[in-house]
Design an enzyme around this catalytic site. Structure first.
Site, PDB file in Angstrom:
ATOM      1  N   ASP A 672       0.835  -1.204   0.000  1.00 39.24           N
ATOM      2  CA  ASP A 672       0.000   0.000   0.000  1.00 39.24           C
ATOM      3  C   ASP A 672       0.871   1.255   0.000  1.00 39.24           C
ATOM      4  O   ASP A 672       0.558   2.251  -0.659  1.00 39.24           O
ATOM      5  CB  ASP A 672      -0.920  -0.001   1.226  1.00 39.24           C
ATOM      6  CG  ASP A 672      -1.756  -1.272   1.302  1.00 39.24           C
ATOM      7  OD1 ASP A 672      -2.164  -1.777   0.246  1.00 39.24           O
ATOM      8  OD2 ASP A 672      -1.967  -1.768   2.434  1.00 39.24           O
ATOM      9  N   HIS A 700      -5.221  -3.758   5.244  1.00 38.37           N
ATOM     10  CA  HIS A 700      -4.579  -4.091   3.979  1.00 38.37           C
ATOM     11  C   HIS A 700      -5.596  -4.603   2.956  1.00 38.37           C
ATOM     12  O   HIS A 700      -5.330  -5.503   2.174  1.00 38.37           O
ATOM     13  CB  HIS A 700      -3.479  -5.141   4.211  1.00 38.37           C
ATOM     14  CG  HIS A 700      -2.674  -5.461   2.986  1.00 38.37           C
ATOM     15  ND1 HIS A 700      -2.022  -4.488   2.240  1.00 38.37           N
ATOM     16  CD2 HIS A 700      -2.388  -6.658   2.378  1.00 38.37           C
ATOM     17  CE1 HIS A 700      -1.381  -5.059   1.244  1.00 38.37           C
ATOM     18  NE2 HIS A 700      -1.594  -6.376   1.284  1.00 38.37           N
TER      19      HIS A 700
END
Length: 851
Positions: A672, A700
């Site tokens: 990310d 996530h």
């Protein structure tokens, strides 16, 4: 003991008795019992014959076995032989084990303990030599009865009451004897018995290994009765009996060696037994603390005893001495032990000489007292010009801060040297090593040895000009150095407390000179799921990394091929690969310090998200169980999706195994961060996206991912109309890859890069590199600073910037207060989704779905 008797008869006592008491007429006839299963312990007063004592071996008797008027099974011969074996073999066992313990385990700094007796080791040995033959005399009849078959000893394992008894007999023996010894020992402390029977053993307040058998003979035998009683009440295998007899004697030595290893709630080790010698009426047990706890006589050893620095400190010794003297007065009355305090005897002699000299010349002794620093009231000579003192007579006077030398002046009166024990007669930092009034200088030598500086004994009145130096090289053992210091300073007339400080300082110096055993540098890195879409490129990056020394790959298929392929790369990392067969997971994980888990399967057509979750969750659970069993201290890096749930799964598995360390468990959310750095490049125009640091918090997956562009460094200006699409692209970047691959794959290569980037930072932190901060999904309550974040977000698992170090996650940085309004809204949506993901993972471990 019939086995021991047969061995000693064959190799020693057959010939001895043939010589000492030969047969009057002898016909050489071999008469060996052919049935080797017939043993002494299975017989009751059988006729004369030579029988094998055990079915496991048979010793061929020599001709001497038939040449004595006392054949082997003669009870008087057996009694005498057993007496000699018990006595002489007992002494051999005592001297060998006690000497080894004394040389290699016992801390010789104990010599300077204020309650260590003068010539204590020789006194302990002398007491043992006196008591051993008497104890052996009392013990031999019990051995004789056992040899002649009156006990319940058995030879073959089949002779046990039941098969498991062959193993249970050992703890049963320990428990039974420990119970009886406790009450016998406690009885020996009864006031009517103690001073006569047990006080000789309590003479040793600070025992050495040689004190282990230094008892009054009847005391030593009384405490051995349970060992001899057991085989007459309960079955016991013969070899087990001999082994336990040897073990008991060695254990008795070890609990007197002063090496306090077992800080155990159960084991009555050397520390517990030291409490008994110091404080008398505590810790009577031999092996365990059970009966002391039940009987209210247990005293837990002080924590200070388990650190060498504190257990040998002057403060600890003074505390021990103060309490011991109080209890000793209550138990024994006046203390008649000789602690060898030469200084007090010397002072008395000096005072008597001064008084005698003054009286002869018609003077009046003018001896008064001055409070000393630690020795109570110490005598000194009043400076009286009318006093007549013998020429050359000197004495030491300790003042509050210094020691003084007193010498009669030829013109009358006394001459005081300000500080004769400071060899230069002055205070300076240079001579700071002269501890305790700067009496004895102990300094390290360049080659690892020790140098001792003292004043010359013949020139006490000229301390500044006269000094002695004695050195010991680095190849001398610590005990020899300590003994040399004690002996030399004792001959020079130094006080016992000054010798104590000198030895303590020498011990500290020697300790500092020892090469430090550094923990082995972390080496082994493991990839679990190494043959998959993420595992292969991740393994490639780790193989090429110069920080990786060893790389271990594991997967359910194809690992040998991946390993062979990567092994051709010219990098320093050695690589091995394993499949599940032949304990492959155990071999892969043993010794690992970093374990990366990209294992899992991609979503297949017709498979629901729940189906995918159950499979991948089960894979992670099983792999983490392997970690808990084989490398519980390893850093665990979880890549397997869904990370929001698989990290809680890993945590619960480690908790159930009792091996959970929150600082060593990480969910890898670096992809990310990588996407945020990369996607913002289109707006900023930065050529190197990695130079822009953008924290990403939360989870996530999807909306649980919260990129914080407002906190980017350097600051980035994002147009309002581009911010929302940018955030969504970071949150759902995986969909972009799946679509681009036409549903034939997911983000494997970029995830492998992100996993490697995080693993590399973990390795650097383990090696001591400072200032490494990386967002990662952690268990907040277990990380410093995480509690505040958990309270604010309402979840226990959350990704935040974490400071990494040698111990793992050292601190969670709380940046929630710095979020802008838009990011706070994103955070609300994030925490709602995270709660469900976390609960799902925890519930999977505690309520696993049916297979």
């Amino acid at each position: 003991m019939d086995i021991v008797l047969e061995v000693f008869d064959t190799f020693l006592f057959d010939r001895f008795w043939a010589t000492a008491y030969p047969a009057s007429s002898f016909t050489y006839t071999k008469n060996v019992v052919k049935d080797a299963t017939t043993t002494f312990s299975s017989m009751r007063e059988l006729p004369t014959a030579i029988h094998a004592s055990t079915q496991f071996f048979q010793l061929e008797p020599s001709q001497y076995a038939y040449m004595s008027a006392w054949p082997r099974d003669n009870p008087w011969r057996q009694l005498c032989t057993l007496y000699l074996i018990t006595w002489l073999f007992g002494l051999v066992l005592y001297f060998v084990c006690a000497s080894l313990s004394y040389l290699f385990i016992f801390d010789h700094a104990t010599f300077t303990h204020p309650k260590y007796l003068k010539n204590q080791v020789s006194l302990e040995i002398r007491q043992t030599m006196i008591s051993m033959p008497v104890i052996a005399l009392c013990t031999a009849p019990a051995f004789l009865l056992e040899v002649r078959g009156y006990g319940k000893l058995y030879d073959a394992p089949s002779g046990a009451p039941f098969a498991l008894y062959n193993y249970l007999q050992f703890p049963f023996f320990i428990c039974f004897t420990d119970f009886l010894i406790y009450w016998i020992h406690r009885g020996l402390h009864h006031p009517k018995i103690y001073k006569t029977l047990h006080k000789p053993h309590h003479k040793w307040i600070m025992p050495t290994p040689y004190a282990s058998h230094a008892f009054h003979p009847l005391d030593g035998f009384a405490q051995s009765v349970p060992y001899h009683l057991f085989p007459f009440i309960f079955p016991l295998q013969k070899f087990a009996y001999v082994g336990l007899f040897v073990f008991i004697n060695i254990w008795t030595i070890f609990i007197h060696d002063g090496e306090y290893v077992a800080n155990s709630y159960i084991i009555n080790g050397a520390a517990c037994h030291t409490m008994h010698h110091l404080y008398f009426n505590y810790n009577y047990g031999q092996f365990t603390t059970l009966w002391d706890r039940l009987g209210g006589s247990y005293r837990q050893p002080n924590d200070e005893l388990f650190s060498r620095e504190s257990k040998m400190s002057k403060a600890e010794w003074e505390r021990q001495t103060k309490e011991m003297e109080k209890l000793q007065k209550e138990v024994e009355g006046d203390d008649d032990r000789d602690y060898g305090d030469e200084s007090r005897r010397l002072q008395k002699k000096v005072i008597a000489g001064i008084a005698e000299a003054q009286t002869k010349d018609g003077g009046t002794p003018t001896i008064e007292r001055l409070p000393g620093p630690s020795l109570g009231d110490m005598p000194y000579v009043k400076d009286d010009h009318n006093a007549t003192v013998q020429s050359g007579l000197t004495m030491l006077v300790p003042g509050p801060n210094n020691s003084y030398l007193v010498k009669r002046k030829s013109g009358g009166g006394s001459q005081f040297s300000r500080d004769p024990l400071n060899l230069m007669n002055k205070h300076s930092r240079k001579y700071a090593g002269f501890v305790n009034n700067k009496a004895v200088g102990i300094q390290p030598k360049e080659n690892g040895g020790v140098t001792m500086t003292t004043k010359k004994h013949k020139h006490l009145n000229r301390p500044a000009a006269n000094k002695n130096e004695v050195s010991w090289s680095g190849n001398k053992s610590g005990p020899k150095i300590y003994k040399g210091i004690v002996n030399y300073t004792a001959k020079q007339g130094y006080r016992a407390d000054l010798r104590q400080e000198a030895v303590a300082r020498a011990s500290a110096i020697r300790q500092s000179q020892r090469p430090k055993k550094e923990d082995p540098e972390p080496k082994l890195r493991v990839v679990l799921g190494a043959a998959g879409g993420i595992g292969q490129p991740l393994s490639l990056l780790l193989k090429a990394c110069p920080l990786v020394d060893e790389l271990s790959l594991f997967d359910v298929v194809n690992t040998p091929g991946v390993t062979a392929d990567l092994s051709h790369i010219s990098s320093i990392a050695k690589i091995t690969g394993y499949l599940p067969a032949d304990d492959g997971m155990k071999k892969a994980l043993t010794g690992a310090d970093v374990v990366v888990i990209p294992a899992g399967i991609p979503r297949k057509p017709g498979m629901t998200r729940d189906d995918l979750f159950k499979i991948n969750a089960g894979i992670v659970r099983d792999l983490v169980q392997g970690i808990a069993e084989n490398c519980p201290k390893a850093f665990i890096l979880v890549i397997s999706n869904p990370v929001n749930s698989t990290v809680p799964i890993a945590a619960e598995v480690m908790k159930e195994a009792g091996k959970f360390d929150p600082k060593r468990l990480f969910g890898v959310t670096t992809l990310d961060v990588v996407r945020a750095e990369t996607f913002v490049q289109d707006i900023t125009g930065e050529k190197d996206p990695s130079k822009t640091v953008i924290p990403v918090i939360g989870g996530h997956s999807g909306e649980t991912i919260v990129p914080l562009f407002s906190l980017a460094k350097p600051k980035v200006n994002i147009p309002a109309d581009k911010l929302a699409p940018l955030i969504k692209r970071v949150q759902f970047g995986g969909d972009e890859v799946v679509e681009a691959k036409g549903g034939a794959g997911s983000a494997t290569l970029s995830m492998a890069y992100a996993g490697f980037r995080f693993a590399e930072k973990i390795i650097k932190a383990m090696k001591g590199e400072k200032g490494i901060v990386e967002p990662t999904y952690v268990y907040l309550p277990g990380v410093t600073g995480g509690d505040a974040i958990a309270k604010e977000t309402g979840v226990d698992y959350f990704s935040v910037p974490v400071e990494l170090g040698p111990s793992g996650a050292e601190k969670a940085n709380n940046i929630l207060s710095e979020l802008d309004d838009n990011e706070k809204k994103l955070l609300e949506a994030c925490t709602k989704g995270l709660k469900g993901n976390i609960e799902k993972g925890v519930d999977f471990v505690h309520n696993p779905p049916p297979k």
